[in-house]
Design a protein around this motif. Structure first.
Motif, mmCIF file in Angstrom:
data_model
loop_
_atom_site.group_PDB
_atom_site.id
_atom_site.type_symbol
_atom_site.label_atom_id
_atom_site.label_comp_id
_atom_site.label_asym_id
_atom_site.label_seq_id
_atom_site.Cartn_x
_atom_site.Cartn_y
_atom_site.Cartn_z
ATOM 1 N N TYR A 225 0.893 -1.171 -0.077
ATOM 2 C CA TYR A 225 0.018 0.047 0.140
ATOM 3 C C TYR A 225 0.905 1.315 0.118
ATOM 4 O O TYR A 225 0.601 2.117 -0.745
ATOM 5 N N SER A 226 1.823 1.258 0.856
ATOM 6 C CA SER A 226 2.764 2.257 0.924
ATOM 7 C C SER A 226 3.609 2.613 -0.319
ATOM 8 O O SER A 226 3.757 3.904 -0.810
ATOM 9 N N SER A 227 3.894 1.596 -1.194
ATOM 10 C CA SER A 227 4.811 1.884 -2.266
ATOM 11 C C SER A 227 3.732 1.993 -3.628
ATOM 12 O O SER A 227 4.387 1.832 -4.660
ATOM 13 N N ASN A 228 2.625 2.017 -3.128
ATOM 14 C CA ASN A 228 1.474 1.827 -4.455
ATOM 15 C C ASN A 228 1.626 0.992 -5.643
ATOM 16 O O ASN A 228 1.416 1.217 -6.576
ATOM 17 N N ASN A 229 2.163 -0.199 -4.938
ATOM 18 C CA ASN A 229 2.195 -1.300 -5.772
ATOM 19 C C ASN A 229 0.728 -2.087 -5.884
ATOM 20 O O ASN A 229 0.503 -3.077 -5.369
ATOM 21 N N TYR A 230 -0.161 -1.396 -6.802
ATOM 22 C CA TYR A 230 -1.405 -1.776 -6.608
ATOM 23 C C TYR A 230 -1.590 -3.278 -7.430
ATOM 24 O O TYR A 230 -2.723 -3.928 -6.824
ATOM 25 N N ALA A 231 -0.823 -3.597 -8.314
ATOM 26 C CA ALA A 231 -0.959 -4.852 -9.052
ATOM 27 C C ALA A 231 -0.600 -5.820 -7.972
ATOM 28 O O ALA A 231 -1.382 -7.093 -7.895
ATOM 29 N N ARG A 232 0.352 -6.245 -7.179
ATOM 30 C CA ARG A 232 0.720 -6.926 -6.319
ATOM 31 C C ARG A 232 -0.344 -6.893 -4.934
ATOM 32 O O ARG A 232 -0.686 -8.033 -4.285
ATOM 33 N N LEU A 233 -0.727 -5.716 -4.791
ATOM 34 C CA LEU A 233 -1.563 -5.459 -3.708
ATOM 35 C C LEU A 233 -2.911 -6.350 -3.809
ATOM 36 O O LEU A 233 -3.309 -6.999 -3.184
ATOM 37 N N PHE A 234 -3.433 -6.095 -5.039
ATOM 38 C CA PHE A 234 -4.729 -6.838 -5.315
ATOM 39 C C PHE A 234 -4.602 -8.442 -5.310
ATOM 40 O O PHE A 234 -5.535 -9.014 -4.910
ATOM 41 N N ARG A 235 -3.482 -8.782 -5.886
ATOM 42 C CA ARG A 235 -3.199 -10.205 -5.988
ATOM 43 C C ARG A 235 -3.048 -10.757 -4.463
ATOM 44 O O ARG A 235 -3.724 -11.937 -4.163
ATOM 45 N N SER A 236 -2.428 -9.958 -3.664
ATOM 46 C CA SER A 236 -2.304 -10.427 -2.113
ATOM 47 C C SER A 236 -3.568 -10.560 -1.539
ATOM 48 O O SER A 236 -3.694 -11.245 -0.736
ATOM 49 N N PHE A 237 -4.208 -9.527 -1.669
ATOM 50 C CA PHE A 237 -5.592 -8.924 -1.083
ATOM 51 C C PHE A 237 -6.377 -10.412 -1.105
ATOM 52 O O PHE A 237 -7.152 -10.829 -0.150
ATOM 53 N N GLN A 238 -6.346 -11.085 -2.246
ATOM 54 C CA GLN A 238 -7.355 -12.367 -2.659
ATOM 55 C C GLN A 238 -6.995 -13.474 -1.486
ATOM 56 O O GLN A 238 -7.674 -14.472 -1.188
ATOM 57 N N ASP A 239 -5.704 -13.676 -0.736
ATOM 58 C CA ASP A 239 -5.310 -14.711 -0.132
ATOM 59 C C ASP A 239 -5.273 -14.190 1.285
ATOM 60 O O ASP A 239 -4.919 -15.007 2.317
ATOM 61 N N LEU A 240 -5.983 -12.835 1.761
ATOM 62 C CA LEU A 240 -5.877 -12.567 3.105
ATOM 63 C C LEU A 240 -6.939 -13.335 3.930
ATOM 64 O O LEU A 240 -8.009 -13.448 3.501
ATOM 65 N N PRO A 241 -6.555 -13.646 5.186
ATOM 66 C CA PRO A 241 -7.674 -14.141 6.097
ATOM 67 C C PRO A 241 -8.785 -12.933 6.136
ATOM 68 O O PRO A 241 -8.649 -11.902 6.087
#
Length: 350
Positions: A225-241
């Motif tokens: 989020y802090s680095s504005n890496n939106y591509a990885r953020l949305f991919r990682s979001f799907q695996d969050l508890p």
């Protein structure tokens, strides 16, 4: 002195029901019962009858000059635990008597505030109250996500967030006093993501030892989020508890706005066209919502493609309001998580 309900400098509650008898009778007489508190089949009676097993003490502000509550108006810790369990279970039901979950939310929220007030008046603290505070955090987290698409007139996200943060801070203060809980790392992780635009939560999390998968997930999301890496953020979001997904979901609108801004520079071209379907997958939006966001930010649309231009991005536009990601089934996963939390942290036989 104990027979008078006084314990130290605090009043010790003696009410053994979820709602004091005097309040129940008064609200029944004055027709102030909530539909969820009425005895089945009496809703059209004049007045409707209260069901003692469903009627819960309502929240009332302490007014200046008003005498403090008597011991028989306050519920001791075991009753507060039983009341909290009842309210959370009610909130986890898909179909309520009101047929509208926002109505159930209003009822549960008010009654949980009354629980917290009883805790404060009696000076209850320490390890015994932690499960109550922790499950309240989960409830408000769940509600904030589930009701995020409603108008402010139907659901006030700021008020919900304020109550969530109040419960989080009370729990964190209790941890800081040396009272341990199996749920501390969960609460620390939720706090870090829920308040992601401030550094307090992440600083606490980075100093937490030992860490867990939950804390590592939260730290990773903060970095993306802090680095504005939106591509990885949305991919990682799907695996969050589920709890972390609920905490992070409120920030996705601003992440998407920043993504559109970045793409307006990176993909700025008179000939390059970006497929709406690709953006739908990348930003966790439906194609219809991608087009709505593109319109909001001034991005040119052509059939099933967007055409970016750094000069066209509307920098004055606000993020498009939060939407639920139904395909990720966050709501149902959060319901399961909360039900399991009750089993692990409360004696459900009470």
């Amino acid at each position: 002195m104990s027979s008078l309900g006084i314990l130290g400098n605090f009043i010790h509650g003696t009410c053994e029901e979820m709602c004091p008898r005097s309040e129940l009778e008064f609200r029944q007489r004055q027709r102030l019962l909530h539909p969820l508190e009425m005895k089945a089949g009496t809703i059209h009676h004049k007045p409707p009858l209260a069901d003692p097993l469903k009627t819960v003490k309502e929240y009332s502000r302490s007014a200046a000059g008003v005498k403090a509550e008597n011991a028989d108006q306050l519920r001791p810790l075991p009753v507060l635990e039983r009341t909290t369990i009842y309210l959370i279970r009610l909130a986890m039901e898909e179909q309520g008597l009101c047929g509208n979950w926002s109505t159930i939310y209003d009822f549960v929220t008010d009654r949980l505030r009354a629980v917290r007030k009883d805790i404060v008046i009696q000076g209850l603290s320490g390890r015994d109250v932690l499960p109550i505070l922790e499950v309240m955090v989960l409830f408000h987290l769940y509600a904030g996500y589930r009701l995020c698409e409603l108008k402010v007139s139907q659901f006030d996200p700021k008020l919900n967030n304020d109550m969530l943060i109040d419960c989080v801070r009370r729990a964190l203060d209790t941890y800081d006093y040396g009272f341990t809980s199996r749920n501390q790392l969960l609460l620390e992780s939720i706090f870090a993501l829920h308040d992601i635009n401030r550094t307090e939560g992440i600083v606490r999390l980075l100093s937490s030892k030992p860490r867990s998968k939950m804390t590592e997930d939260a730290i990773q999301m903060f970095i993306l989020y802090s680095s504005n890496n939106y591509a990885r953020l949305f991919r990682s979001f799907q695996d969050l508890p589920a709890p972390l997904a609920c905490a992070m979901a409120q920030h996705l609108p601003s992440v998407r706005r920043n993504a559109f801004n970045a793409m307006s520079v990176a993909y700025s071209s008179k000939i390059l066209k970006v497929p709406v379907q690709w953006l739908s997958s990348s930003l966790l939006l439906s194609c219809e919502d991608v087009r709505a966001e593109a319109k909001n930010y001034g991005v040119k649309q052509e059939a099933d493609f967007l055409q970016f231009s750094k000069g066209n991005f509307n920098s004055d536009s606000k993020p498009v309001p939060c939407t639920r990601l139904k395909e990720l089934e966050i709501e149902s996963k959060m319901q399961v998580f909360i039900k399991e939390f009750l089993v692990l942290n409360f004696d459900l036989r009470k």
